[in-house]
Design a protein around this motif. Sequence first.
Motif, PDB file in Angstrom:
ATOM      1  N   ARG A   1      29.271  22.520   3.075  1.00 43.97           N
ATOM      2  CA  ARG A   1      28.038  22.525   3.025  1.00 43.97           C
ATOM      3  C   ARG A   1      27.340  21.173   2.375  1.00 43.97           C
ATOM      4  O   ARG A   1      28.118  20.798   1.440  1.00 43.97           O
ATOM      5  CB  ARG A   1      27.339  23.704   2.213  1.00 43.97           C
ATOM      6  N   THR A   2      26.384  20.628   2.895  1.00 41.83           N
ATOM      7  CA  THR A   2      25.734  19.395   2.199  1.00 41.83           C
ATOM      8  C   THR A   2      24.208  19.786   1.752  1.00 41.83           C
ATOM      9  O   THR A   2      23.567  20.563   2.628  1.00 41.83           O
ATOM     10  CB  THR A   2      25.764  18.141   2.895  1.00 41.83           C
ATOM     11  N   PHE A   3      23.932  19.543   0.539  1.00 44.40           N
ATOM     12  CA  PHE A   3      22.299  19.965   0.389  1.00 44.40           C
ATOM     13  C   PHE A   3      21.942  18.914  -0.831  1.00 44.40           C
ATOM     14  O   PHE A   3      22.700  18.383  -1.528  1.00 44.40           O
ATOM     15  CB  PHE A   3      22.309  21.282  -0.201  1.00 44.40           C
ATOM     16  N   ASN A   4      20.711  19.157  -1.007  1.00 45.05           N
ATOM     17  CA  ASN A   4      19.977  18.140  -2.046  1.00 45.05           C
ATOM     18  C   ASN A   4      20.371  16.790  -1.711  1.00 45.05           C
ATOM     19  O   ASN A   4      20.747  15.968  -2.756  1.00 45.05           O
ATOM     20  CB  ASN A   4      20.125  18.439  -3.186  1.00 45.05           C
TER      21      ASN A   4
ATOM     22  N   GLY B   1      26.585  24.180  13.750  1.00 47.83           N
ATOM     23  CA  GLY B   1      26.375  25.548  13.156  1.00 47.83           C
ATOM     24  C   GLY B   1      26.852  25.548  11.678  1.00 47.83           C
ATOM     25  O   GLY B   1      26.299  26.718  11.083  1.00 47.83           O
ATOM     26  N   CYS B   2      27.611  25.145  11.047  1.00 44.34           N
ATOM     27  CA  CYS B   2      28.128  25.284   9.709  1.00 44.34           C
ATOM     28  C   CYS B   2      27.970  24.415   8.662  1.00 44.34           C
ATOM     29  O   CYS B   2      28.514  24.833   7.497  1.00 44.34           O
ATOM     30  CB  CYS B   2      29.403  25.320   9.916  1.00 44.34           C
ATOM     31  N   LEU B   3      27.569  23.118   9.037  1.00 40.93           N
ATOM     32  CA  LEU B   3      26.967  22.130   8.008  1.00 40.93           C
ATOM     33  C   LEU B   3      25.548  22.181   7.849  1.00 40.93           C
ATOM     34  O   LEU B   3      24.892  21.682   8.595  1.00 40.93           O
ATOM     35  CB  LEU B   3      27.625  20.653   8.031  1.00 40.93           C
ATOM     36  N   ALA B   4      25.153  22.627   6.686  1.00 40.83           N
ATOM     37  CA  ALA B   4      23.840  22.915   6.208  1.00 40.83           C
ATOM     38  C   ALA B   4      23.418  21.568   5.653  1.00 40.83           C
ATOM     39  O   ALA B   4      23.984  21.220   4.748  1.00 40.83           O
ATOM     40  CB  ALA B   4      23.405  24.090   5.526  1.00 40.83           C
ATOM     41  N   SER B   5      22.216  20.823   6.039  1.00 31.32           N
ATOM     42  CA  SER B   5      21.709  19.811   5.471  1.00 31.32           C
ATOM     43  C   SER B   5      20.189  19.965   5.081  1.00 31.32           C
ATOM     44  O   SER B   5      19.372  20.264   5.863  1.00 31.32           O
ATOM     45  CB  SER B   5      21.755  18.537   6.351  1.00 31.32           C
ATOM     46  N   SER B   6      19.968  19.829   3.906  1.00 35.06           N
ATOM     47  CA  SER B   6      18.225  20.031   3.372  1.00 35.06           C
ATOM     48  C   SER B   6      17.872  18.829   3.069  1.00 35.06           C
ATOM     49  O   SER B   6      17.196  18.545   2.030  1.00 35.06           O
ATOM     50  CB  SER B   6      18.324  21.066   2.360  1.00 35.06           C
ATOM     51  N   SER B   7      18.166  17.627   3.764  1.00 36.95           N
ATOM     52  CA  SER B   7      17.670  16.231   3.440  1.00 36.95           C
ATOM     53  C   SER B   7      16.321  16.416   3.429  1.00 36.95           C
ATOM     54  O   SER B   7      15.449  16.719   4.356  1.00 36.95           O
ATOM     55  CB  SER B   7      18.258  15.204   4.500  1.00 36.95           C
TER      56      SER B   7
ATOM     57  N   ALA C   1       1.004  -1.230   0.061  1.00 36.54           N
ATOM     58  CA  ALA C   1       0.024  -0.107   0.014  1.00 36.54           C
ATOM     59  C   ALA C   1       0.820   1.388   0.118  1.00 36.54           C
ATOM     60  O   ALA C   1       0.246   2.351  -0.144  1.00 36.54           O
ATOM     61  CB  ALA C   1      -0.996  -0.055   1.081  1.00 36.54           C
ATOM     62  N   SER C   2       2.232   1.128   0.280  1.00 39.10           N
ATOM     63  CA  SER C   2       3.099   2.313   0.108  1.00 39.10           C
ATOM     64  C   SER C   2       3.413   2.809  -1.047  1.00 39.10           C
ATOM     65  O   SER C   2       3.326   2.079  -1.859  1.00 39.10           O
ATOM     66  CB  SER C   2       4.370   1.904   0.963  1.00 39.10           C
ATOM     67  N   LYS C   3       3.656   4.138  -1.365  1.00 41.25           N
ATOM     68  CA  LYS C   3       3.790   4.839  -2.548  1.00 41.25           C
ATOM     69  C   LYS C   3       5.301   4.520  -2.867  1.00 41.25           C
ATOM     70  O   LYS C   3       6.256   4.982  -2.119  1.00 41.25           O
ATOM     71  CB  LYS C   3       3.293   6.315  -2.443  1.00 41.25           C
ATOM     72  N   VAL C   4       5.756   4.441  -4.010  1.00 45.06           N
ATOM     73  CA  VAL C   4       7.023   4.171  -4.567  1.00 45.06           C
ATOM     74  C   VAL C   4       7.300   5.088  -5.608  1.00 45.06           C
ATOM     75  O   VAL C   4       6.535   5.268  -6.404  1.00 45.06           O
ATOM     76  CB  VAL C   4       7.446   2.759  -4.740  1.00 45.06           C
ATOM     77  N   GLU C   5       8.632   5.820  -5.535  1.00 47.03           N
ATOM     78  CA  GLU C   5       8.987   6.749  -6.650  1.00 47.03           C
ATOM     79  C   GLU C   5      10.535   6.687  -6.945  1.00 47.03           C
ATOM     80  O   GLU C   5      11.021   5.939  -5.950  1.00 47.03           O
ATOM     81  CB  GLU C   5       8.594   8.287  -6.173  1.00 47.03           C
ATOM     82  N   ALA C   6      10.967   7.056  -7.911  1.00 50.73           N
ATOM     83  CA  ALA C   6      12.157   6.928  -8.151  1.00 50.73           C
ATOM     84  C   ALA C   6      12.972   8.041  -7.519  1.00 50.73           C
ATOM     85  O   ALA C   6      12.737   9.201  -7.593  1.00 50.73           O
ATOM     86  CB  ALA C   6      12.336   7.262  -9.919  1.00 50.73           C
ATOM     87  N   PHE C   7      14.207   7.732  -6.866  1.00 51.56           N
ATOM     88  CA  PHE C   7      15.041   8.689  -6.147  1.00 51.56           C
ATOM     89  C   PHE C   7      16.417   8.532  -6.751  1.00 51.56           C
ATOM     90  O   PHE C   7      17.063   7.574  -6.134  1.00 51.56           O
ATOM     91  CB  PHE C   7      14.860   8.477  -4.645  1.00 51.56           C
TER      92      PHE C   7
ATOM     93  N   SER D   1      26.592  17.597  -2.910  1.00 54.48           N
ATOM     94  CA  SER D   1      25.314  17.802  -3.340  1.00 54.48           C
ATOM     95  C   SER D   1      24.920  16.611  -3.982  1.00 54.48           C
ATOM     96  O   SER D   1      25.603  15.832  -5.010  1.00 54.48           O
ATOM     97  CB  SER D   1      25.037  19.069  -3.970  1.00 54.48           C
ATOM     98  N   ASN D   2      23.262  16.421  -4.037  1.00 59.13           N
ATOM     99  CA  ASN D   2      22.712  15.558  -4.949  1.00 59.13           C
ATOM    100  C   ASN D   2      23.462  14.179  -4.951  1.00 59.13           C
ATOM    101  O   ASN D   2      23.796  13.211  -5.947  1.00 59.13           O
ATOM    102  CB  ASN D   2      22.726  15.807  -6.574  1.00 59.13           C
ATOM    103  N   VAL D   3      23.402  13.641  -3.812  1.00 60.79           N
ATOM    104  CA  VAL D   3      23.789  12.314  -3.190  1.00 60.79           C
ATOM    105  C   VAL D   3      22.912  11.827  -2.225  1.00 60.79           C
ATOM    106  O   VAL D   3      21.701  12.574  -1.826  1.00 60.79           O
ATOM    107  CB  VAL D   3      25.107  12.082  -3.013  1.00 60.79           C
ATOM    108  N   ASP D   4      23.053  10.652  -1.890  1.00 58.64           N
ATOM    109  CA  ASP D   4      22.104  10.061  -0.964  1.00 58.64           C
ATOM    110  C   ASP D   4      22.277  10.665   0.584  1.00 58.64           C
ATOM    111  O   ASP D   4      21.737  11.314   1.231  1.00 58.64           O
ATOM    112  CB  ASP D   4      21.967   8.446  -1.024  1.00 58.64           C
ATOM    113  N   GLN D   5      23.521  10.276   0.944  1.00 55.38           N
ATOM    114  CA  GLN D   5      24.127  10.517   2.251  1.00 55.38           C
ATOM    115  C   GLN D   5      25.290  11.600   1.938  1.00 55.38           C
ATOM    116  O   GLN D   5      26.232  10.867   1.411  1.00 55.38           O
ATOM    117  CB  GLN D   5      24.530   9.153   3.211  1.00 55.38           C
TER     118      GLN D   5
END
Length: 339
Positions: free
Chosen positions: A298-301, A327-333, A242-248, A272-276
């Motif tokens: 910075r890490t993002f996306n 304080g200085c590593l931003a993560s927008s996971s 029943a769970s929704k699956v999408e491409a990541f 940027s633009n990796v999983d972890q």
Amino acid sequence: MLDGGGAALGATLLQVAGRVDSPTPFTPFGGAGVSPMSYGAKGDGKSDDRAALLAAVSYAFDRGLPLDGGDKLYGVSDDLVIASKSRPWIVRLRLRNINSVHDSQILAFKDCEQVRIDSLYLDTGDIADVGDRESRSGLRIEGGSGHRVRQVEATGKGKGRYVFLRGCTDSDFEDIYVHDGLFHDQSIHNNDPRVFVEDDVVEGIRIDDCSNCRLIRPRVRDLLGNATYYTASGFVPGNYPASKVEAFPNMRTRGISGGGNDGVTILDPQISNVDQGIDLSGSGGNWGNKKVNVIGGRTFNCASVGVKYGGSQANAWSLATRRRTAGCLASSSAARPRH
């Protein structure tokens, strides 16, 4: 991204680690290095130049001379392994894997002392489904001390580690840039055949069992593949159908990872633009990590994790490390469930 007090804190951390704040400037090479073209290389990126490269490497490094491949792109059909050399020096070299196999290493240094690389380009090939994370790499440096490696660029298709550093001491690795990777994996989730790529299969930079080393300005971006996974809003606990699956596409990849390190500084990473983004929870010969500092950057996306310290040894992190990370590593996971 350092705040107003970041520079002073960064200098303090590096001093604690026993390192100077800035690397000693490179002395430019003013003479003529040994060229693979002198040993019959084609340098067209298609022909197999491995024999010519090995001959040039042997002549240069046995005589304390630098290897300079110029702007040519050299095709290699098998591993280039350089073992037990003192002060091997690459001024410029551009390599492309033309025979991608499961366990290929494009360029490997084993038990060498004071490896110096001024400029290196690596293309892992054009087969997306070859290899695995543990056995395949672009550049591998294992053992030795006093290495000074800079301006490394790695790209291409397949699964594995683009840059793998293991068991090195007292070394600096500057401006490593990994980008535009593409993989394809056939593994599926045990409980749901809609979920492709069961575990992590690609790492941009892996550093294991190293001491008193620095990664300076590493950049990793766009490591992509065929992974699918559950969405955060569409996941139904205990009910996979029943769970929704999408491409990541950026899932099952790591920007920088490592374990077993003691006294490693990662300065100003841009991931940027990796999983972890940065995963320092991995195991190594000594398990966990001790005295590993991440300063600025910075890490993002990132699909699931910006910075991960889970599983490290107790009391392994200094207070300053925690403060700089928070304080200085931003993560927008995007908080997607992981199972």
